[in-house]
Design an enzyme around this catalytic site. Structure first.
Site, mmCIF file in Angstrom:
data_model
loop_
_atom_site.group_PDB
_atom_site.id
_atom_site.type_symbol
_atom_site.label_atom_id
_atom_site.label_comp_id
_atom_site.label_asym_id
_atom_site.label_seq_id
_atom_site.Cartn_x
_atom_site.Cartn_y
_atom_site.Cartn_z
ATOM 1 N N ASP A 114 43.416 11.440 64.842
ATOM 2 C CA ASP A 114 42.854 11.066 63.748
ATOM 3 C C ASP A 114 43.504 11.498 62.484
ATOM 4 O OD1 ASP A 114 41.184 10.313 61.354
ATOM 5 O OD2 ASP A 114 39.481 11.419 62.068
ATOM 6 N N ASP A 309 45.517 5.580 58.001
ATOM 7 C CA ASP A 309 44.377 6.169 58.732
ATOM 8 C C ASP A 309 44.620 5.674 60.173
ATOM 9 O OD1 ASP A 309 41.981 7.659 59.255
ATOM 10 O OD2 ASP A 309 40.831 6.023 58.833
#
Length: 441
Positions: A114, A309
């Protein structure tokens, strides 16, 4: 590889429909890690899968747009001296996972990579509880957990340990109620953490533990021991910008990955993520959509600009930006009828009925970055057949919030679907973002 400056945000110009490349830097040492997606699903539930991913991406965007990137310190630690590589596996819930080993002896655990958060954490203890975690191919009752009592190197983080302040800030000692100001041997632990991820969350206590790679062991790595989670199918490996992130703690100058193309399934095919102290690979292709400058460039208030992201599946655009791009696509694809029933079911728009056509003319989509580099996306990274071969949808999302005054934060969030089959690199030492087309499998 095209390379552009990056801090927390990137400035993008969207071009519907050439490319300069910057010089690569010199490599030194690398850490290799593997990333992975989940098996093909029947067409009967593909609409539900896509709708869930679209909803999750919007919720993720809401979370990231309210997050303050200035709170994350740009820490540069000492350089790692070994080459580390790990495979990344794609999953139908939208994430890419890597296996990492913690503890003495090492315990093997799965983590979602992440880039939108910083704290790394694993499901912890035999009492770990995860609610609403029945994702495809995920049995909440069988999620592997870290067992602290089986590791001789684990330690709870004390309230006055400087690493406690990495997560809670410099004023955390005011919360150490059991510690006298003059006490040198305070045993109170760092406060419990609770982290939100859009639709999901996790909570637990901080540990320092050994992170074990075949070639190197990193001692005293700050990691979360999560006791309870919501909508989290695995632990998180945080690749954000703060001192607590995995790159900062390992002292990396660079990390890079190449996400394998997927069809919202668990294929078992993986690609490598490299954690390195040095080099990037080089890259290449107009009808411009004129997006207001305030959306493309981050302002002093943190609003505007773009972030990358890996935790978002589909690219999110603020509604004013999305509408400009969407209208251009509709204009250039005016010969094809819309498919409103698919749009309502999948959460994607615009969708076009292309049945009966032997050849389809799709507009190109290019992101032009500040400095001139252009990321010309392959068609499969922004348009996809949905359900069958009769309808194709733009794989970019928005929500119903209009204007930065109401929403704030980054105007564009580049998701993992649009990053597929690109070598993506974050040059942390030089605040630069690099990318090059590549078959990742």
């Amino acid at each position: 590889m095209a390379s552009v400056p990056f801090i927390s945000f990137l400035s993008f110009l969207i071009i519907c429909t050439t490319l300069t490349s910057a010089a690569a830097t010199v490599t030194t040492t690398t850490i290799k890690v593997s990333l992975s997606p989940l098996p093909h699903h029947s067409s009967s539930n593909v609409y539900q899968i896509i709708s869930n991913l679209a909803t999750s991406s919007v919720a993720r965007a809401h979370h990231l747009k309210h997050h303050n990137p200035k709170a994350e310190a740009n820490t540069k630690a000492n350089t790692s001296s070994s080459l580390l590589k790990t495979p990344l596996f794609p999953h139908s819930y939208g994430g890419y996972t890597a296996s990492l080993k913690f503890g003495t002896p090492p315990q093997n655990l799965t983590f979602i990579m992440d880039t939108g958060s910083s704290l790394s954490w694993f499901p912890c203890t035999s009492r770990y509880l995860c609610s609403q975690c029945a994702f495809p191919n995920v049995d909440p009752a069988k999620v592997p957990t870290f067992v602290p009592r089986l590791s001789s190197s684990k330690k709870l983080v004390g309230c006055r340990n400087p690493k406690c302040s990495w997560l809670f800030g410099p004023n955390v000692e005011s919360r150490c109620h059991d510690c006298e100001p003059t006490s040198k041997n305070c045993t109170q632990t760092c406060p419990p953490y609770l982290i939100q991820y859009g639709l999901g969350s996790t909570g637990g206590l901080l540990l320092v533990e050994n992170l074990v790679f075949p070639q190197k062991i990193f001692t005293d790595f700050l990691v979360g021991c999560s006791i309870i989670s919501n909508r989290q199918p695995a632990g998180i490996a945080g690749f954000g910008r703060s001192a607590v992130s995995l790159p900062s703690q390992l002292g990396l100058k660079k990390f890079s990955y190449c996400l394998v193309s997927r069809r919202f399934d668990d294929t078992g095919i993986s690609s490598n993520m490299l954690l390195e102290t040095g080099r990037v690979p080089a890259m290449p292709r107009v009808r411009s959509v004129k997006v207001p400058f305030s959306y493309l460039v981050p302002g002093s208030d943190g609003n505007g600009g773009t972030i990358i992201d890996s935790g978002s599946t589909f690219t999110f655009m603020e509604r004013p930006v999305f509408e400009l791009v969407s209208k251009e696509f509709q204009k250039q694809m005016g010969n094809y009828s819309r498919a409103p029933e698919v749009e309502n079911t999948s959460g994607l728009s615009p969708c076009f009925n292309i049945s009966g056509y032997k050849s389809i003319n799709f507009p190109d989509l290019t992101f032009q970055l500040k400095g001139g580099a252009k990321m010309a996306l392959p068609l499969t990274n922004y348009f996809s057949f949905v359900g069958d071969d009769k309808v194709a949808c733009l794989m970019v999302i928005t929500d119903n919030v209009v204007g930065q005054g109401l929403h704030g934060g980054p105007a564009i969030i580049l998701g993992s679907f649009q990053q597929q089959n690109y070598h993506i690199e974050f040059d942390l030492a030089n605040d630069r973002f690099g990318f090059a087309k590549k078959r990742c499998a």
